[in-house]
Design an enzyme around this catalytic site. Structure first.
Site, PDB file in Angstrom:
ATOM      1  N   ASP A 114      -6.410  19.612  11.806  1.00 29.34           N
ATOM      2  CA  ASP A 114      -6.137  20.722  12.722  1.00 29.34           C
ATOM      3  C   ASP A 114      -5.661  21.922  11.892  1.00 29.34           C
ATOM      4  OD1 ASP A 114      -5.560  22.262  14.919  1.00 29.34           O
ATOM      5  OD2 ASP A 114      -3.853  21.084  15.607  1.00 29.34           O
ATOM      6  N   PHE A 163      -7.154  19.901  22.815  1.00 26.72           N
ATOM      7  CA  PHE A 163      -6.273  18.790  22.486  1.00 26.72           C
ATOM      8  C   PHE A 163      -6.904  17.490  22.963  1.00 26.72           C
ATOM      9  CE2 PHE A 163      -2.605  16.037  22.359  1.00 26.72           C
ATOM     10  CZ  PHE A 163      -2.058  16.417  21.138  1.00 26.72           C
ATOM     11  N   ASP A 170      -2.863  10.592  19.950  1.00 22.74           N
ATOM     12  CA  ASP A 170      -1.872  10.487  21.018  1.00 22.74           C
ATOM     13  C   ASP A 170      -1.484  11.830  21.600  1.00 22.74           C
ATOM     14  OD1 ASP A 170      -0.416  11.254  18.523  1.00 22.74           O
ATOM     15  OD2 ASP A 170       1.311  11.215  19.874  1.00 22.74           O
TER      16      ASP A 170
END
Ligand code: IMP
Ligand code: MG
Length: 196
Positions: A114, A163, A170
């Site tokens: 990311d 996301f 998670d």
């Protein structure tokens, strides 16, 4: 499907990458990595270093597509404490590594690239221990400049800047056991106080 998986899927806006597609891509990655490393790793073999916890599912599947002599060491990195969905700076919390990595060929494995802070921090830590070579492999990479500019030799899928959860990834430590990768519903993130 197990009823629990049904419930988890309600929290997902949509499935982004299903398990069959993941499995096929991991076979390809395995062939590519094994082809690149087989001749150089020698008797010591490869040192696989998965970054915990998000890469557990990925490394379990990828290692079985790597017919190479290997050992595994673990690093725990934390950058998204609790319900935050933007990186808060990386801390390396636990390291279960052999005393020396000198002369070893290392492959770092992570779930997603990311901001790139995690991979860069882990790489720096490994490189300080004089390995012979260091490569990294991520299952997912977000199509954002910071991610695309971070050195990473093997990438499973490039995805949009959303996301995602499942297959090890998670949100607040939940959803890791979802077998597919899905985009988490925006209202779930907002309801629990995450910031984007
Ligand atoms: P980076 O340090 O910003 O590159 O983020 C890498 C770490 O953040 C990964 O190891 C993941 O644990 C977590 N992460 C980044 N994006 C996501 C996402 O979309 N879903 C779940 N976890 C993520
Ligand atoms: Mg995580």
């Amino acid at each position: 499907m197990h009823p629990y998986n049904d419930r988890m899927r309600q929290d997902i806006d949509r499935i982004l990458i299903d398990r069959e597609t993941i499995a096929r891509r991991i076979q390809e990655l395995g062939r590519e990595i094994a082809g690149d490393l087989a001749d150089s790793i020698g008797d010591d073999g490869l040192m696989l270093i998965p970054v915990m916890t998000g890469s557990i599912t990925f490394v379990a599947d990828l290692m079985r597509e790597l017919p190479l002599r290997m050992r595994i060491g673990l690093i725990t990195a934390s950058s998204y404490p609790g319900t935050s969905t933007t990186s808060q700076g990386v801390t390396l919390e636990g390291m279960l590594l052999p005393e020396s990595l000198e002369g070893r060929h290392v492959l770092i494995i992570d779930d997603i690239l990311d901001s790139g802070r995690t991979i860069r921090r882990v790489r720096e830590e490994i490189e300080s221990r004089s390995p012979r070579s260091v490569r990294s492999c991520v299952l997912l990479r977000k199509r954002i400049p910071e991610a695309l500019e971070t050195k990473c030799e093997y990438v499973g899928f490039d995805i949009e800047n959303e996301f995602v959860v499942g297959y090890g990834l998670d949100y607040d430590d939940y959803y890791r056991n979802l077998p597919d990768i899905g985009v988490l519903r925006e209202d779930i993130i907002h309801a629990t106080g995450g910031s984007r």
